[in-house]
Write an enzyme that holds these catalytic residues in place. Structure first.
Site, PDB file in Angstrom:
ATOM      1  N   CYS A 177     -11.117   3.237   0.746  1.00 29.78           N
ATOM      2  CA  CYS A 177      -9.667   3.431   0.927  1.00 29.78           C
ATOM      3  C   CYS A 177      -9.283   2.568   2.119  1.00 29.78           C
ATOM      4  O   CYS A 177      -9.975   2.573   3.141  1.00 29.78           O
ATOM      5  CB  CYS A 177      -9.359   4.898   1.204  1.00 29.78           C
ATOM      6  SG  CYS A 177      -7.655   5.190   1.765  1.00 29.78           S
ATOM      7  N   THR A 178      -8.191   1.814   1.983  1.00 32.38           N
ATOM      8  CA  THR A 178      -7.841   0.848   3.035  1.00 32.38           C
ATOM      9  C   THR A 178      -7.335   1.506   4.316  1.00 32.38           C
ATOM     10  O   THR A 178      -7.189   0.841   5.339  1.00 32.38           O
ATOM     11  CB  THR A 178      -6.803  -0.160   2.510  1.00 32.38           C
ATOM     12  OG1 THR A 178      -5.669   0.560   2.001  1.00 32.38           O
ATOM     13  CG2 THR A 178      -7.388  -1.024   1.412  1.00 32.38           C
ATOM     14  N   HIS A 179      -7.067   2.798   4.262  1.00 33.40           N
ATOM     15  CA  HIS A 179      -6.699   3.520   5.498  1.00 33.40           C
ATOM     16  C   HIS A 179      -7.922   3.730   6.397  1.00 33.40           C
ATOM     17  O   HIS A 179      -7.795   3.800   7.614  1.00 33.40           O
ATOM     18  CB  HIS A 179      -6.126   4.901   5.165  1.00 33.40           C
ATOM     19  CG  HIS A 179      -4.674   4.886   4.759  1.00 33.40           C
ATOM     20  ND1 HIS A 179      -4.253   4.392   3.558  1.00 33.40           N
ATOM     21  CD2 HIS A 179      -3.567   5.340   5.401  1.00 33.40           C
ATOM     22  CE1 HIS A 179      -2.934   4.540   3.466  1.00 33.40           C
ATOM     23  NE2 HIS A 179      -2.497   5.106   4.574  1.00 33.40           N
TER      24      HIS A 179
ATOM     25  N   GLU B 108      -1.359   8.621   8.463  1.00 30.88           N
ATOM     26  CA  GLU B 108       0.082   8.352   8.345  1.00 30.88           C
ATOM     27  C   GLU B 108       0.885   9.083   9.426  1.00 30.88           C
ATOM     28  O   GLU B 108       1.935   8.626   9.850  1.00 30.88           O
ATOM     29  CB  GLU B 108       0.600   8.777   6.962  1.00 30.88           C
ATOM     30  CG  GLU B 108       0.123   7.888   5.821  1.00 30.88           C
ATOM     31  CD  GLU B 108       0.703   6.474   5.866  1.00 30.88           C
ATOM     32  OE1 GLU B 108       1.868   6.317   6.237  1.00 30.88           O
ATOM     33  OE2 GLU B 108      -0.052   5.526   5.546  1.00 30.88           O
TER      34      GLU B 108
ATOM     35  N   CYS C 145      -4.685  -1.519  -1.699  1.00 26.67           N
ATOM     36  CA  CYS C 145      -4.908  -0.084  -1.877  1.00 26.67           C
ATOM     37  C   CYS C 145      -5.902   0.114  -3.024  1.00 26.67           C
ATOM     38  O   CYS C 145      -5.674  -0.379  -4.134  1.00 26.67           O
ATOM     39  CB  CYS C 145      -3.563   0.551  -2.224  1.00 26.67           C
ATOM     40  SG  CYS C 145      -3.649   2.278  -2.693  1.00 26.67           S
ATOM     41  N   ASN C 146      -6.993   0.809  -2.753  1.00 30.41           N
ATOM     42  CA  ASN C 146      -7.996   1.065  -3.802  1.00 30.41           C
ATOM     43  C   ASN C 146      -7.422   1.945  -4.904  1.00 30.41           C
ATOM     44  O   ASN C 146      -7.643   1.709  -6.097  1.00 30.41           O
ATOM     45  CB  ASN C 146      -9.211   1.789  -3.209  1.00 30.41           C
ATOM     46  CG  ASN C 146      -9.967   0.942  -2.213  1.00 30.41           C
ATOM     47  OD1 ASN C 146     -10.988   0.368  -2.545  1.00 30.41           O
ATOM     48  ND2 ASN C 146      -9.463   0.833  -1.000  1.00 30.41           N
ATOM     49  N   THR C 147      -6.681   2.967  -4.496  1.00 29.82           N
ATOM     50  CA  THR C 147      -6.126   3.939  -5.443  1.00 29.82           C
ATOM     51  C   THR C 147      -5.169   3.249  -6.424  1.00 29.82           C
ATOM     52  O   THR C 147      -5.239   3.477  -7.642  1.00 29.82           O
ATOM     53  CB  THR C 147      -5.387   5.057  -4.664  1.00 29.82           C
ATOM     54  OG1 THR C 147      -6.244   5.529  -3.633  1.00 29.82           O
ATOM     55  CG2 THR C 147      -4.986   6.193  -5.560  1.00 29.82           C
TER      56      THR C 147
ATOM     57  N   ASP D 174       0.879  -1.178   0.000  1.00 28.10           N
ATOM     58  CA  ASP D 174       0.000   0.000   0.000  1.00 28.10           C
ATOM     59  C   ASP D 174       0.914   1.225   0.000  1.00 28.10           C
ATOM     60  O   ASP D 174       2.122   1.115   0.161  1.00 28.10           O
ATOM     61  CB  ASP D 174      -0.899  -0.016   1.259  1.00 28.10           C
ATOM     62  CG  ASP D 174      -1.814   1.192   1.338  1.00 28.10           C
ATOM     63  OD1 ASP D 174      -2.304   1.657   0.285  1.00 28.10           O
ATOM     64  OD2 ASP D 174      -2.050   1.702   2.449  1.00 28.10           O
ATOM     65  N   SER D 175       0.295   2.400  -0.140  1.00 25.45           N
ATOM     66  CA  SER D 175       1.076   3.634  -0.077  1.00 25.45           C
ATOM     67  C   SER D 175       1.630   3.877   1.327  1.00 25.45           C
ATOM     68  O   SER D 175       2.517   4.699   1.488  1.00 25.45           O
ATOM     69  CB  SER D 175       0.186   4.821  -0.443  1.00 25.45           C
ATOM     70  OG  SER D 175      -0.849   4.934   0.515  1.00 25.45           O
TER      71      SER D 175
ATOM     72  N   TYR E 159      -0.904   8.258  -2.223  1.00 24.53           N
ATOM     73  CA  TYR E 159      -1.086   8.031  -3.661  1.00 24.53           C
ATOM     74  C   TYR E 159      -2.262   8.870  -4.181  1.00 24.53           C
ATOM     75  O   TYR E 159      -2.356   9.143  -5.369  1.00 24.53           O
ATOM     76  CB  TYR E 159      -1.398   6.557  -3.939  1.00 24.53           C
ATOM     77  CG  TYR E 159      -0.227   5.598  -3.903  1.00 24.53           C
ATOM     78  CD1 TYR E 159       1.093   6.042  -3.799  1.00 24.53           C
ATOM     79  CD2 TYR E 159      -0.443   4.219  -3.975  1.00 24.53           C
ATOM     80  CE1 TYR E 159       2.149   5.142  -3.761  1.00 24.53           C
ATOM     81  CE2 TYR E 159       0.610   3.318  -3.951  1.00 24.53           C
ATOM     82  CZ  TYR E 159       1.903   3.783  -3.841  1.00 24.53           C
ATOM     83  OH  TYR E 159       2.940   2.892  -3.819  1.00 24.53           O
ATOM     84  N   GLY E 160      -3.169   9.223  -3.255  1.00 22.20           N
ATOM     85  CA  GLY E 160      -4.418   9.883  -3.631  1.00 22.20           C
ATOM     86  C   GLY E 160      -4.276  11.200  -4.374  1.00 22.20           C
ATOM     87  O   GLY E 160      -5.204  11.634  -5.051  1.00 22.20           O
TER      88      GLY E 160
HETATM   89  N1  DGL Z   1      -4.862   3.144   1.230  1.00 17.78           N
HETATM   90  C1  DGL Z   1      -4.956   3.591  -0.070  1.00 17.78           C
HETATM   91  C2  DGL Z   1      -6.265   3.359  -0.765  1.00 17.78           C
HETATM   92  O1  DGL Z   1      -6.912   2.398  -0.453  1.00 17.78           O
HETATM   93  C3  DGL Z   1      -4.126   4.756  -0.531  1.00 17.78           C
HETATM   94  C4  DGL Z   1      -4.443   6.066   0.023  1.00 17.78           C
HETATM   95  C5  DGL Z   1      -3.458   7.123  -0.446  1.00 17.78           C
HETATM   96  O2  DGL Z   1      -2.266   6.865  -0.420  1.00 17.78           O
HETATM   97  O3  DGL Z   1      -3.918   8.194  -0.820  1.00 17.78           O
HETATM   98  O4  DGL Z   1      -6.667   4.075  -1.642  1.00 17.78           O
END
Ligand code: DGL
Length: 268
Positions: free
Chosen positions: A190-192, A158, A80-82, A17-18, A49-50
């Protein structure tokens, strides 16, 4: 892109993931597939990554996949969805081992919603992505779908500011937009965000159902491992190795806190 060195069933599963968000997926994998060895990479140097372009995300995904394949991984999970919407298709064209991605649970949410109004919290990049938009289109006929990008939220997670006033204010703002639309189902895209679930529940109340993706992703991974005869035969508890592209002791602490066990974080 290199080819897999081995596809032995004793080889590890690579997850990335990011940053720390993918731990929400890794946790579910380690609970349901406890004998598998897991390697996790947090690409913190490039988080979030967003707010990155598709080209940059694809470059990072290819680089991380390369590193994990070099570590002999038998399967990859893009936690990570992104990164999934931006890069999974091109990665699958280059790599022959199973690759599992994370997509927002729109289909099950649309099914579950009684009033056919659902909301999705995503990153900015996911909200603009054409693969994501076409996923939304597939369910738009009978369900109203409201997309809510949440810039700033991943950064706060983060920075270990999950319990800060700033984080609460941002959540109230983003969730308020969706509450105004009178949704009855909320998708965490988003996995966060699962790490904020208690705070989200406190804001939206009990009447809104919340959809996460960790379990369906784990089930898909298991199906793929079974299909390719890659499930480990080991009876021992699998190891969990964790790397970061921007190691810091603060991050090691945060990851241990989220994992609820000590993580020996290493520099990538
Ligand atoms: N956890 C990530 C997701 O599911 C990335 C979020 C990010 O880095 O912006 O999209």
């Amino acid at each position: 892109m290199i080819n897999p060195i081995s596809n032995s069933n004793q080889a590890p599963i690579g997850i990335f993931d990011s940053g720390v968000g993918g731990l929400s997926i890794a946790k579910c994998i380690s609970q349901h597939l406890p004998n598998e060895q897991l390697i996790y990479i947090a690409d913190t140097k490039f988080a979030p990554y967003g707010d990155k372009s598709t080209t940059i995300i694809q470059q990072r995904v290819n680089y991380l996949a390369d590193r994990l394949i070099n570590l002999n991984c038998k399967a990859l999970v893009i936690a990570c969805n992104t990164a999934t919407v931006a890069a999974i298709d091109q990665l699958r064209e280059q790599v022959s081992i199973p690759i599992i991605g994370v997509e927002p649970a729109i289909k099950p949410a649309a099914k579950l919603s009684k009033i056919k109004k659902i909301g999705i919290l995503t990153t900015e990049s996911t909200a603009k992505n054409s693969r994501f938009i076409s996923l939304i289109q597939q369910h738009k006929q009978d369900t109203q779908i409201y997309i809510q990008p949440c810039p700033g939220l991943v950064e706060l997670i983060e920075q270990n500011q999950l319990s800060s006033k700033k984080c609460e204010t941002l959540l109230i703002k983003h969730l308020g937009e969706l509450l105004n639309k009178e949704i009855d189902t909320l998708v965490l895209g988003c996995t966060h965000y699962p790490f904020l679930i208690d705070k989200i529940k406190a804001i939206v109340g009990k009447q809104i159902q919340i959809m996460e993706t960790a379990l369906p992703v784990t089930q898909q991974l298991k199906r793929q491992l079974e299909k390719h005869d890659l499930i480990t035969t080991s009876q021992q508890l699998g190891t969990f190795c964790c790397y970061s592209s921007a190691f810091s002791t603060e991050q090691a602490l945060l990851m241990s806190q989220l994992w609820q066990k000590n993580i020996d974080l290493q520099s990538l």
